[in-house]
Enzyme design. Sequence first.
Site: not given
Lengths: 254, 456
Positions: A147, A160
């Site tokens: 990501s 995260y």
Amino acid sequence: MRDAFGQPQTAICFGGTSEIATAILMRLANERLTDVVLVGRDAVGLEATADLLRTAGVTRTAIITADASDPASAGPAVKQAFAATNQPVDLILMAVGMLGDQTLDDDSAERTATMMTVNLTWPAAVLAQVRGRMVTQGMGKILVLSSVAAIRTRKANYTYGAGKMGLDGFALGLADSVRGTGVSVQIARPGFVTSRMTAHLKPIPFSTTPDVAAEKIVAGLSGEATVLWSPGILRVVFAIFRIVPPMLWRKMPA
Amino acid sequence: MSEPTRERLAGWGRTAPTSAMVLHPSSASDLEEAFSSPEAKRGGVIPRGLGRSYGDPAQVSGGLVLINDALNECSEIHPITGEVTVGSGVSIDTLLASSIPQGFFVPVTPGTRQVTIGGAIAADIHGKNHHVDGSFMAHVTSMDLMTPTGLKQVSPTNDPELFWATAGGMGLTGVILRATLTMLKIPSAYVAVDTTRHRNLDEVMNEMVTGDDRYRYSVAWVDCMTSGERMGRAVLTRGDHAAEDLVGGRPGPDQAIPSAPRLGVPFEAPSGLLNRLSITAFNEAWFRAAPKNKIGGIESISTFFHPLDGVSNWNRLYGSRGFVQYQFAVPDTAGETVRIAIERLSASKVPSFLAVLKRFGKGTPGPLSFPTPGWTLALDLPIGPPALPKVLNELDQLVAEAGGRIYLAKDARLNPIHVETMYPRIGEFRAVLDRVDPGGLMTSDLARRLNLRGNN
């Protein structure tokens, strides 16, 4: 076997209910993909993905259930997944991940530990187990869904982001470790993708849909670039974000 | 036999490389030992020659690749019958170097001399004389073949099923140790060639249908970058071995041996060097350089038969992404497919060098042997243009519907759903493999990709 255009016939997907992963597999199914093994926690969700893939030309599917919050399940999951297909595996898709809820994760040891396990420990353990098998079979591609959050953690989702940062770094090292073996590793860094995972959040600039993200990633799969940005502009955006002074970075909204 | 080494292998098109263990067996016992090795049992076995197949037939990821360069014996050529027995690793290049001075030529040669006899059999190769002489296997009289169930001596009368399954069988029936073939007696080391230029595809196809019978060798080079009136303009070269009295004054056969390449491509070119612009320019120059109408020109064997050998490693010109060659055959009734293929490629902006157009005569009984009566068209296409995979998928469909097929020795991307339509006798091939290789030891990346063994 992959063809001259890099199109795989056989794939194992870890995180088989991920919307981006499903969109990637659907696109590949429209080309040459016929055998898919889906690994994940939610058997019902995996069946739904399998049903969808069969409508697009996949002829054989298998479902393996495994819980990514339990690192001990990583090794057996890999073993079962490879046993579920009698073919050499052309593509490993690592799409396991959870976004969490930063306000709840902030002060919870338990939640933070789970986040790290699901986003980093379990995927890395799986990849370690996959590596040897792929090198032995002498070919194949490992695609790791990272990501843009892995580039620089920010307060809105740093748990995260830290997990993805670890996985991204692990995958970069993995890519170097398999050079010359016939196996290659690609790391996809999509930006903000509007999906179930992010339904409760407000989209930010350069956000994209699972299908658009998948289109870019699939186009990249036939090439040799180690990192695939989606959309491509994020490569530039995050080159700048990397050097934004901390004082400003802290003010980044959600 | 030395220890196996791990190598990354790809075909001539340099797409989809995979890694395998590699051995260089030199005898039947080496082959038996190789078949029972752990690498073979884990990942399968496939033979490999000089790696001139374009795609993935001579590689097997995770398995054992047996390179045939040590199977290099070569008998004397029988002065009357032209029979010769050669190891499967002997190249056409090597064979010609000794045969031409003795007045013999290989019965069939592709556009390069750099193929082995084993590869020539495994692909059942064809040349410019297919319409007259058939494919390579039409000239092979027997073979010693090491299969996983032992050494078999096969011929058209002794286990013909296995003999013909090996013809075009892409190495999947076993490893050929040696083969006996009949060479062609030639009057000189030169070829008398008629060259004609044709304005478009219709014109050249008409000329080939009506005139090819008068020549042993015939091939047309077609420009796929032109459209409209000039769509498919072509240069047609046809000829036969020149009678001795026509070549007066030129070096005799012992000095007319094919020469080594004069040029080479030492490094990989950047991908994209060969683009629409550069290829269009090349094709234009090439067309203009050809004589409009030249009858009875005398050419050397290298110039006429092996134009690809003038530049070594020319495949590197396509850069790291490599290229595919698309070659199909369709029956005479489907000549229109040739036109549609050229039109679609031209319209899709996919750059292509010259295409090779040729008429096929009668095929061999090999169930996977490619040549069937009618037309064959071959095109080199660089990997890169986004439209290419889809255009080729559409052409596959057309070819399959026309009762045609794709050449497995060139393929690197066919959709396996077409294989049984294109090769309707593949069941016979599979039955032979089940008999001589019940354990499924022989396989390749190609066999897995196209499910040639029917066990995927």
